[in-house]
Design an enzyme around this catalytic site. Structure first.
Site, PDB file in Angstrom:
ATOM      1  N   ASP A  74      32.342  13.537 -37.559  1.00 34.80           N
ATOM      2  CA  ASP A  74      32.452  13.897 -38.977  1.00 34.80           C
ATOM      3  C   ASP A  74      33.590  14.877 -39.241  1.00 34.80           C
ATOM      4  O   ASP A  74      33.699  15.918 -38.579  1.00 34.80           O
ATOM      5  CB  ASP A  74      31.121  14.520 -39.405  1.00 34.80           C
ATOM      6  CG  ASP A  74      30.932  14.590 -40.899  1.00 34.80           C
ATOM      7  OD1 ASP A  74      31.836  15.110 -41.581  1.00 34.80           O
ATOM      8  OD2 ASP A  74      29.882  14.145 -41.379  1.00 34.80           O
ATOM      9  N   SER A 117      33.289  12.460 -44.984  1.00 36.30           N
ATOM     10  CA  SER A 117      31.930  11.964 -44.806  1.00 36.30           C
ATOM     11  C   SER A 117      31.508  11.114 -46.015  1.00 36.30           C
ATOM     12  O   SER A 117      32.176  10.141 -46.346  1.00 36.30           O
ATOM     13  CB  SER A 117      30.979  13.137 -44.557  1.00 36.30           C
ATOM     14  OG  SER A 117      29.755  12.705 -44.005  1.00 36.30           O
TER      15      SER A 117
END
Length: 332
Positions: free
Chosen positions: A199, A39
């Protein structure tokens, strides 16, 4: 100049704390041979793998227009746009601004594809196959098949040549906080079948063991990790914009599920003493995960906390003692 591998945790806006810690390590003379991130950590990792220096990293962070990160689709009306986008794209925001930012910053460094980040080192783990010989690894979660992807390592699972894949595309997939950013769809290079990526933090937000040797030889340098998300977020983050959306019980439940996945999956592993010893933990409580409208003072506080955390770590860090007292952990 000491060498190290570096692993950077994801955490949205909290990721600015990574910048302070990284620059402190670089000022102390550390050179990073390989970098992994999830991320927000994937963004910083990509720049480091591309060869950015401490000053360059600071300048890049200054160029990032945080308020533009949550980029609404048409009609660009608060709450309405987010709701419509969630309904038809499964994400409140497009993620185009951050994708373009990463692409442009990498271009400044002469990096476009993972082929630009190939590395050769005769001292590497003898079990390390050619598809894992890169300076960068970012994680993404394949929700089509329920698995973690370590990119570029696992592009072969998608029928794709890792050397030809755009680094910015992999980072964009890694930052796709479920329901906040639109997921990324990748087409299999052989079958054309779609794979949906979100993610990487959903399955591993802090892959601290990713570079650990498997050939029983002693490591030549440490892997240092930087964490920016506390073990128990105590209601933070608020992933969804607007009280109207968050007031819906289903939205609130989904938010809690996402947070639990990102925070809780690695927690048992990261609480092990030898993992904690090689980890820098940054106090990022001044900002929320998606608080991209945080003030300059808030951002400065988190960056300063990152610097201070790294400096405290270096005061007690003893690589030789760690190597004696912390043998390699079993692969996860």
């Amino acid at each position: 100049m000491p060498d190290a591998d570096l692993v950077l945790e994801g955490g949205g806006m909290k990721g600015i704390g990574l910048g302070g810690a990284i620059t402190a390590l670089m000022r102390a003379g550390y050179a990073f041979q390989r970098v992994a991130g999830t991320s927000a950590g994937a963004l910083a990792a990509a720049l480091l793998a591309g060869g950015i220096g401490a000053r360059g990293l600071t300048d890049a962070m200054a160029r990032l227009q945080y308020a533009r990160v949550p980029d609404r689709e048409l009609p660009k009306i608060p709450i309405l746009s987010e709701g419509l986008s969630l309904l038809h794209s499964a994400g409140a925001y497009q993620g185009d601004y951050i994708h373009g930012f990463v692409r442009d910053e990498l271009a400044r460094l002469g990096v476009r594809t993972f082929g630009d980040l190939r590395r050769t080192d005769d001292g590497d783990d003898v079990n390390l196959p050619s598809e894992r010989r890169y300076r960068l690894v970012v994680t993404a979660t394949d929700i089509t098949r329920g698995r973690l992807l370590r990119l570029p390592w696992d592009y072969a699972l998608l029928g794709l040549d890792p050397d030809e894949q755009l680094v910015a595309d992999a980072v964009r997939a890694s930052i796709s906080i479920p329901l906040y950013f639109e997921p990324v769809v990748v087409r299999d290079g052989i079958t054309g079948e779609p794979t949906t990526l979100v993610d990487g933090g959903v399955l591993s937000n802090f892959p601290i063991a990713i570079f650990d040797r498997t050939d029983l030889r002693p490591p030549r340098w440490p892997t240092i990790g930087i964490k920016v998300v506390p073990g128990v977020p105590a209601g933070d983050p608020q992933l969804f914009p607007g009280v109207a959306l968050r007031a819906l019980p289903l939205v609130k439940l989904l938010e809690q599920v996402v947070v639990t996945a990102i925070v809780g999956n690695d927690q048992t592993y990261t609480e092990r003493p030898c993992v904690r010893r090689r980890t820098i933990s940054v106090d990022t409580s001044a900002v929320g995960v998606v608080e991209f409208g945080a003030s300059e003072a808030q951002r400065a506080t988190v960056i300063a906390n990152g610097t201070a955390a790294a400096e405290r770590f270096l005061q007690t860090w003893d690589w030789e003692a760690f190597r004696r007292e912390c043998p390699p952990l079993p692969a996860r």
